[in-house]
Enzyme design. Structure first.
Site, PDB file in Angstrom:
ATOM      1  CB  VAL A  33      -0.872   0.076   1.318  1.00  0.00           C
ATOM      2  CG1 VAL A  33      -1.582   1.353   1.298  1.00  0.00           C
ATOM      3  CG2 VAL A  33      -1.967  -1.249   1.148  1.00  0.00           C
ATOM      4  CG  ASP A  34       4.746   3.258   2.370  1.00  0.00           C
ATOM      5  OD1 ASP A  34       4.460   4.352   2.075  1.00  0.00           O
ATOM      6  OD2 ASP A  34       5.911   3.089   2.838  1.00  0.00           O
ATOM      7  N   GLY A 124      -0.509  -7.266   5.120  1.00  0.00           N
ATOM      8  CA  GLY A 124       0.330  -7.900   4.121  1.00  0.00           C
ATOM      9  C   GLY A 124       1.551  -8.403   4.519  1.00  0.00           C
ATOM     10  CB  VAL A 125       5.121  -7.545   3.711  1.00  0.00           C
ATOM     11  CG1 VAL A 125       5.088  -7.833   2.292  1.00  0.00           C
ATOM     12  CG2 VAL A 125       5.235  -6.107   4.269  1.00  0.00           C
TER      13      VAL A 125
END
Length: 174
Positions: A33-34, A124-125
Site C-alpha cells: 500500500v505504501d 500484508g508483509v
C-alpha cells in the site's frame, strides 16, 4: 450515523477526504500500500514526508501513531500515515494494531474529514492473518468516536481480506 463498509478495490483510486497509508516508520515509501500510494500521489507526497522527518519525526513514526500530509495527485485531501505492528518481527500486540485505526480516526476528525478509506493495516508483509486483522480493525472503528465522519471504508485488495472484513462487520452489527 457513520456508514462502515468493506469493498474490494484499489486504495489509490478511492474518492475520500482521507486515504490511510499503511506506512513503514521511515515514511519514505516502501512496498505494498505504501509504495502504491507514493507512486500514485507523485513527488508531493514524498516531499511532504521528507519535511515531516526533517521537522518533527527525525527517528521516524512510531508503531500505532498517525500523522497527516497533503495527498499530492490522489483523489483525497489528505493522506494519514500510520505504522502497523510487524507480527513477523515479534510485534504481536493487537492493541498496537487497533491504535493505528483509532489514531487515524482521531486525526481525520481533527482535520474535519467526512470520509476515510483504510487498507487492511498489517495484513500484508507484516504478517497479520486476515481474520485477526479484520476483527481488530472493525472493533477499533466501531468502538471509537467518529464525530463528523460519514463514511469509513475498508478497501481490500483481495477476496480473502474482503471476506474477513465483511465477516467482522457482520459479527459486530448485531
Amino acid at each position: 450515523m457513520t456508514v462502515v463498509e468493506a469493498v474490494r478495490g484499489d486504495l489509490t483510486r478511492q474518492h475520500a477526504d482521507v486515504l490511510v497509508n499503511a506506512a513503514n516508520s521511515s515514511l519514505l515509501g516502501g512496498g505494498g500500500v505504501d509504495g502504491a500510494l507514493h507512486a500514485a500521489a507523485g513527488p508531493a507526497l514524498l516531499a511532504a514526508c521528507r519535511r515531516l522527518r526533517a521537522e518533527q519525526l527525525p527517528d521516524g513514526l512510531p508503531v500505532g501513531e498517525a500523522v497527516a500530509t497533503e495527498a499530492g495527485l490522489l483523489s483525497a485531501r489528505w493522506v494519514i500515515h500510520t505504522v502497523g505492528p510487524n507480527r513477523n518481527a515479534g510485534q504481536t500486540d493487537p492493541a498496537q494494531l487497533a491504535a493505528c485505526y483509532t489514531h487515524s480516526l482521531d486525526l481525520a476528525v481533527r482535520l474535519g474529514a467526512t470520509s476515510i478509506a483504510f487498507p487492511a493495516i498489517g495484513a500484508g508483509v507484516y504478517g497479520w492473518d486476515p481474520a485477526t486483522a479484520a476483527e481488530v480493525a472493525v472493533h477499533a472503528v466501531r468502538s471509537h468516536p467518529t464525530d463528523g465522519l460519514e463514511l469509513i471504508r475498508f478497501v481490500l485488495f483481495n477476496d480473502p481480506l474482503l471476506a474477513a472484513f465483511r465477516t467482522a462487520l457482520e459479527d459486530t452489527a448485531q
